[in-house]
Scaffold this motif. Structure first.
Motif, PDB file in Angstrom:
ATOM      1  N   THR A 133     -28.514   5.097  37.614  1.00  0.00           N
ATOM      2  CA  THR A 133     -28.574   3.658  37.893  1.00  0.00           C
ATOM      3  C   THR A 133     -29.045   3.416  39.326  1.00  0.00           C
ATOM      4  O   THR A 133     -28.874   4.279  40.188  1.00  0.00           O
ATOM      5  CB  THR A 133     -27.184   3.014  37.696  1.00  0.00           C
ATOM      6  OG1 THR A 133     -27.269   1.612  37.956  1.00  0.00           O
ATOM      7  CG2 THR A 133     -26.124   3.616  38.612  1.00  0.00           C
ATOM      8  N   SER A 134     -29.633   2.253  39.544  1.00  0.00           N
ATOM      9  CA  SER A 134     -29.880   1.814  40.923  1.00  0.00           C
ATOM     10  C   SER A 134     -28.569   1.251  41.465  1.00  0.00           C
ATOM     11  O   SER A 134     -27.735   0.765  40.707  1.00  0.00           O
ATOM     12  CB  SER A 134     -30.950   0.713  40.959  1.00  0.00           C
ATOM     13  OG  SER A 134     -32.194   1.214  40.535  1.00  0.00           O
ATOM     14  N   VAL A 135     -28.398   1.327  42.773  1.00  0.00           N
ATOM     15  CA  VAL A 135     -27.167   0.823  43.395  1.00  0.00           C
ATOM     16  C   VAL A 135     -27.538  -0.381  44.261  1.00  0.00           C
ATOM     17  O   VAL A 135     -28.386  -0.265  45.154  1.00  0.00           O
ATOM     18  CB  VAL A 135     -26.487   1.921  44.255  1.00  0.00           C
ATOM     19  CG1 VAL A 135     -25.145   1.432  44.777  1.00  0.00           C
ATOM     20  CG2 VAL A 135     -26.312   3.205  43.454  1.00  0.00           C
ATOM     21  N   TYR A 136     -26.897  -1.520  43.988  1.00  0.00           N
ATOM     22  CA  TYR A 136     -27.236  -2.761  44.702  1.00  0.00           C
ATOM     23  C   TYR A 136     -26.177  -3.062  45.756  1.00  0.00           C
ATOM     24  O   TYR A 136     -25.130  -3.636  45.451  1.00  0.00           O
ATOM     25  CB  TYR A 136     -27.361  -3.921  43.704  1.00  0.00           C
ATOM     26  CG  TYR A 136     -28.585  -3.764  42.846  1.00  0.00           C
ATOM     27  CD1 TYR A 136     -29.778  -4.394  43.172  1.00  0.00           C
ATOM     28  CD2 TYR A 136     -28.575  -2.948  41.719  1.00  0.00           C
ATOM     29  CE1 TYR A 136     -30.925  -4.213  42.409  1.00  0.00           C
ATOM     30  CE2 TYR A 136     -29.716  -2.759  40.945  1.00  0.00           C
ATOM     31  CZ  TYR A 136     -30.880  -3.412  41.298  1.00  0.00           C
ATOM     32  OH  TYR A 136     -32.016  -3.230  40.548  1.00  0.00           O
ATOM     33  N   LEU A 137     -26.457  -2.624  46.990  1.00  0.00           N
ATOM     34  CA  LEU A 137     -25.546  -2.918  48.091  1.00  0.00           C
ATOM     35  C   LEU A 137     -25.946  -4.257  48.712  1.00  0.00           C
ATOM     36  O   LEU A 137     -26.999  -4.809  48.411  1.00  0.00           O
ATOM     37  CB  LEU A 137     -25.600  -1.791  49.126  1.00  0.00           C
ATOM     38  CG  LEU A 137     -25.285  -0.393  48.562  1.00  0.00           C
ATOM     39  CD1 LEU A 137     -25.382   0.653  49.654  1.00  0.00           C
ATOM     40  CD2 LEU A 137     -23.894  -0.341  47.936  1.00  0.00           C
ATOM     41  N   VAL A 138     -25.092  -4.763  49.587  1.00  0.00           N
ATOM     42  CA  VAL A 138     -25.329  -6.092  50.154  1.00  0.00           C
ATOM     43  C   VAL A 138     -26.691  -6.202  50.838  1.00  0.00           C
ATOM     44  O   VAL A 138     -27.382  -7.207  50.704  1.00  0.00           O
ATOM     45  CB  VAL A 138     -24.215  -6.436  51.165  1.00  0.00           C
ATOM     46  CG1 VAL A 138     -24.566  -7.666  51.965  1.00  0.00           C
ATOM     47  CG2 VAL A 138     -22.920  -6.699  50.420  1.00  0.00           C
ATOM     48  N   ASP A 139     -27.089  -5.156  51.549  1.00  0.00           N
ATOM     49  CA  ASP A 139     -28.299  -5.280  52.383  1.00  0.00           C
ATOM     50  C   ASP A 139     -29.473  -4.422  51.896  1.00  0.00           C
ATOM     51  O   ASP A 139     -30.509  -4.369  52.539  1.00  0.00           O
ATOM     52  CB  ASP A 139     -27.971  -4.888  53.827  1.00  0.00           C
ATOM     53  CG  ASP A 139     -27.637  -3.407  53.941  1.00  0.00           C
ATOM     54  OD1 ASP A 139     -27.153  -2.831  52.942  1.00  0.00           O
ATOM     55  OD2 ASP A 139     -27.869  -2.820  55.004  1.00  0.00           O
TER      56      ASP A 139
ATOM     57  N   MET B 135     -21.523   7.092  36.265  1.00  0.00           N
ATOM     58  CA  MET B 135     -22.357   6.742  37.427  1.00  0.00           C
ATOM     59  C   MET B 135     -22.379   5.233  37.664  1.00  0.00           C
ATOM     60  O   MET B 135     -22.383   4.758  38.791  1.00  0.00           O
ATOM     61  CB  MET B 135     -23.781   7.285  37.268  1.00  0.00           C
ATOM     62  CG  MET B 135     -23.881   8.800  37.278  1.00  0.00           C
ATOM     63  SD  MET B 135     -23.085   9.585  38.709  1.00  0.00           S
ATOM     64  CE  MET B 135     -24.184   9.105  40.031  1.00  0.00           C
ATOM     65  N   GLU B 136     -22.371   4.496  36.566  1.00  0.00           N
ATOM     66  CA  GLU B 136     -22.317   3.026  36.683  1.00  0.00           C
ATOM     67  C   GLU B 136     -21.020   2.602  37.385  1.00  0.00           C
ATOM     68  O   GLU B 136     -21.023   1.707  38.238  1.00  0.00           O
ATOM     69  CB  GLU B 136     -22.378   2.400  35.283  1.00  0.00           C
ATOM     70  CG  GLU B 136     -22.305   0.889  35.298  1.00  0.00           C
ATOM     71  CD  GLU B 136     -22.167   0.293  33.902  1.00  0.00           C
ATOM     72  OE1 GLU B 136     -22.720  -0.791  33.708  1.00  0.00           O
ATOM     73  OE2 GLU B 136     -21.504   0.895  33.034  1.00  0.00           O
ATOM     74  N   GLY B 137     -19.914   3.272  37.033  1.00  0.00           N
ATOM     75  CA  GLY B 137     -18.625   2.973  37.670  1.00  0.00           C
ATOM     76  C   GLY B 137     -18.653   3.230  39.166  1.00  0.00           C
ATOM     77  O   GLY B 137     -18.176   2.421  39.965  1.00  0.00           O
ATOM     78  N   LEU B 138     -19.244   4.373  39.553  1.00  0.00           N
ATOM     79  CA  LEU B 138     -19.342   4.699  40.988  1.00  0.00           C
ATOM     80  C   LEU B 138     -20.215   3.680  41.725  1.00  0.00           C
ATOM     81  O   LEU B 138     -19.875   3.235  42.827  1.00  0.00           O
ATOM     82  CB  LEU B 138     -19.937   6.107  41.173  1.00  0.00           C
ATOM     83  CG  LEU B 138     -19.086   7.275  40.668  1.00  0.00           C
ATOM     84  CD1 LEU B 138     -19.841   8.595  40.836  1.00  0.00           C
ATOM     85  CD2 LEU B 138     -17.757   7.352  41.398  1.00  0.00           C
ATOM     86  N   ALA B 139     -21.327   3.314  41.104  1.00  0.00           N
ATOM     87  CA  ALA B 139     -22.236   2.336  41.726  1.00  0.00           C
ATOM     88  C   ALA B 139     -21.534   0.991  41.903  1.00  0.00           C
ATOM     89  O   ALA B 139     -21.653   0.350  42.960  1.00  0.00           O
ATOM     90  CB  ALA B 139     -23.488   2.165  40.869  1.00  0.00           C
ATOM     91  N   THR B 140     -20.758   0.583  40.895  1.00  0.00           N
ATOM     92  CA  THR B 140     -20.016  -0.694  40.981  1.00  0.00           C
ATOM     93  C   THR B 140     -19.017  -0.659  42.126  1.00  0.00           C
ATOM     94  O   THR B 140     -18.877  -1.623  42.888  1.00  0.00           O
ATOM     95  CB  THR B 140     -19.278  -0.977  39.646  1.00  0.00           C
ATOM     96  OG1 THR B 140     -20.246  -0.975  38.605  1.00  0.00           O
ATOM     97  CG2 THR B 140     -18.568  -2.307  39.663  1.00  0.00           C
ATOM     98  N   ASN B 141     -18.314   0.471  42.275  1.00  0.00           N
ATOM     99  CA  ASN B 141     -17.344   0.608  43.378  1.00  0.00           C
ATOM    100  C   ASN B 141     -18.031   0.541  44.738  1.00  0.00           C
ATOM    101  O   ASN B 141     -17.532  -0.092  45.673  1.00  0.00           O
ATOM    102  CB  ASN B 141     -16.566   1.924  43.253  1.00  0.00           C
ATOM    103  CG  ASN B 141     -15.592   1.891  42.093  1.00  0.00           C
ATOM    104  OD1 ASN B 141     -15.201   0.819  41.643  1.00  0.00           O
ATOM    105  ND2 ASN B 141     -15.209   3.051  41.600  1.00  0.00           N
TER     106      ASN B 141
END
Length: 539
Positions: A131-137, A429-435
């Protein structure tokens, strides 16, 4: 801050021995903290050089020989609607009125699996990330930029390879015919949600400066305006039908930040879904559902997105809390539960307890995950559901594309056990990305509040424990803790029956949903925690 590896821990030593693998930087520095969040969940923030080089060597030109193998949709009116800051556009809609009065609506998805060949280092990397990870910045993409932002991105005025679900739909939004397969498209227009929303609200073809993503006013082709309005009309029918079937409408308010060039938060705003968002959502849901149904009814191994029914204990807990605000859940039947949850989410809109109730309702739900064992999707009220529409940012969608093509070509059912393992990995992996995403929001909230220590804020009590109350500030959704020993107007004890703190002398009650005035006492960037001074209850 560093990433270290434990190499030895002798029996007699009180501490382990290790070596430093990577220096992240000084604590408190912006990049250091963001990289630390990723490192904490074992998520990468760059691509190995060999993967980048492999991706750059891929031939991304559009070939006549490949076009001949596909359904050519380049002459059909096609456009994209995305967030204004989006870099990758992985879905487009096409629209054509048919002679029989029905509409041909195409949901076109970037054909990632054409470029992402199985068994390559690029595919291994994408699978590992999942998955891609969408952080704030920033976004940490699943695929290198050459694919995610260029070759696979359905950019305006460019020909692109796509994988499509094409439906003939009547005025009642019923699907009369469907077709799945590989296509080639040409996107005529790129819209931001705000621009499409403006057309829906005003039916006007001139986009004003303040709404335009280009910063200039411009005129939209009349055919695109007509298509947008008709798609909106059909999407509203699809949505209404879904709600009548028992789907639950989660339109949770998303916290977003205005960042300056250095990535520092200068302001907070909330992202709210409007008609333009729902338009895209409904057609993506339609494609996801119909693809899953098409394979599911053939009884072949497939990658489903499943969502179990909520746990009754969690719903009873939710009932206890929401009853304090005068709401209730009807437990008579599955349909009654769904209906009352929808009524609850509707009733709290705009109220001070909205975010608290939304959050608690989501927590009472099961987690959606990927599986080859199809139990349906409770939240969406679908018997069949899959993820087909975002292969640039989700590996399960890539698997769905490959399997769909394989079965369209007449392939036999694949090994369920192997795919179940891949599904589990993707869900993990989706769970880790969400965290990580959640942590990056918390980090930004703490950073933002560091600069607002002198101000008093109105908040809502969002949690009560024996050591204090959690308070969520109404205007920016930042949450912090007021410790019980520091609430000075009385001696408070925790009453677990009422989810409340009760004053020994005054019998004053501080409970979930109460409005209180607080001030920032401490903003800890490393722990991503806020501590508040309790000023008073807001009567």
């Amino acid at each position: 801050m560093v990433i270290a590896k434990i190499e030895d821990w002798p029996k007699k030593a009180d501490s382990p021995f290790g070596s430093i693998i990577k220096v992240l930087g000084k604590p408190g520095e912006h990049d250091t903290e963001i990289h630390a969040i990723l490192a904490e969940y074992g998520l990468p923030y760059d691509f190995p050089i060999e993967v980048e080089l492999f991706a750059q060597k891929i031939d991304t030109s559009i070939q006549e020989s490949e076009i001949k193998k596909r359904r050519d949709m380049r002459e059909t009116l096609t456009f994209t609607i995305d967030p204004k800051d989006a870099k990758d556009f992985d879905d487009a809609l096409s629209f054509k009125k048919l002679e029989n009065g029905n509409y041909e609506i195409g949901i076109h998805i970037a054909d990632v699996s054409y470029y992402l060949q199985e068994g390559t280092i690029l595919d291994d990397e994408a699978f590992n990330r999942a998955t891609s990870v969408y952080l704030v910045d920033r976004v940490v993409p699943m695929l290198p930029e050459v694919l995610s932002n260029f070759a696979c991105s359905l950019r305006p005025q460019e020909e692109k390879y796509t994988f499509s679900a094409i439906f003939e739909i009547n005025e009642k939004a019923q699907v009369m015919n469907q077709w799945f397969g590989r296509t080639v498209i040409f996107s005529d227009q790129r819209f931001a949600y705000e621009e499409a929303q403006y057309i829906i609200e005003t039916k006007n073809n001139t986009i004003p400066v303040e709404t335009s993503i280009t910063g200039k006013s411009y005129v939209v082709n009349d055919d695109i305006v007509a298509a947008t309005l008709k798609l909106d009309e059909l999407a509203k029918i699809l949505r209404r039908n879904r709600m009548n079937e028992g789907a639950i409408s989660f339109d949770k308010v998303e916290v977003k930040f205005n960042l300056n060039d250095a990535g520092e938060p200068e302001g907070v705003y909330f992202k709210i879904s409007k008609d333009a968002n729902h338009l895209i959502e409904e057609f993506m849901l339609l494609a996801n559902r119909k693809v899953a149904e098409f394979i599911g009814k053939q009884k072949k191994t497939f990658v489903y997105r499943i969502h179990d029914e909520p746990n009754e204990d969690k719903l009873i807990n939710l009932q206890t809390i929401i009853s304090k605000f005068g709401y209730s859940i009807n437990f008579k039947s599955k349909a009654d539960i769904s209906k009352s949850l929808n009524n609850l989410l509707n009733d709290v809109v705009g109220k001070k307890e909205q975010n608290l109730v939304d959050t608690l309702t989501i927590r009472s739900m099961s987690k959606a995950k990927y599986s080859t064992d199809n139990i349906g999707h409770y939240g969406l009220a679908f018997d069949y559901y899959s993820h087909f529409t975002s292969p640039i940012r989700r590996y399960p969608d890539v698997m769905v594309h490959r399997l769909l093509q394989y079965y369209l070509d007449g392939g036999k059912s694949v090994d369920a056990e192997l795919y179940e393992e891949k599904c589990q990995h993707s869900s993990n992996m989706e769970g880790l990305a969400t965290n990580a995403e959640r942590d990056s929001i918390k980090y930004m909230q703490v950073k933002y509040m560091q600069d607002h220590k002198d101000l008093e804020f109105l908040g809502v009590i969002s949690g009560v424990t024996e050591w204090g109350i959690y308070v969520e500030i109404i205007e920016n959704k930042c949450e912090g803790m007021c410790r019980i020993r520091e609430i000075k107007d009385d001696y408070y004890t925790f009453d677990d029956k009422q989810y409340a703190l009760v004053g020994e002398i005054s019998k004053n009650i501080l409970q979930l949903g109460d409005e209180v005035i607080v001030k920032v006492k401490n903003a800890d960037l490393v722990k991503k925690q806020l501590d508040f001074h309790f000023i008073r209850k807001n009567e």
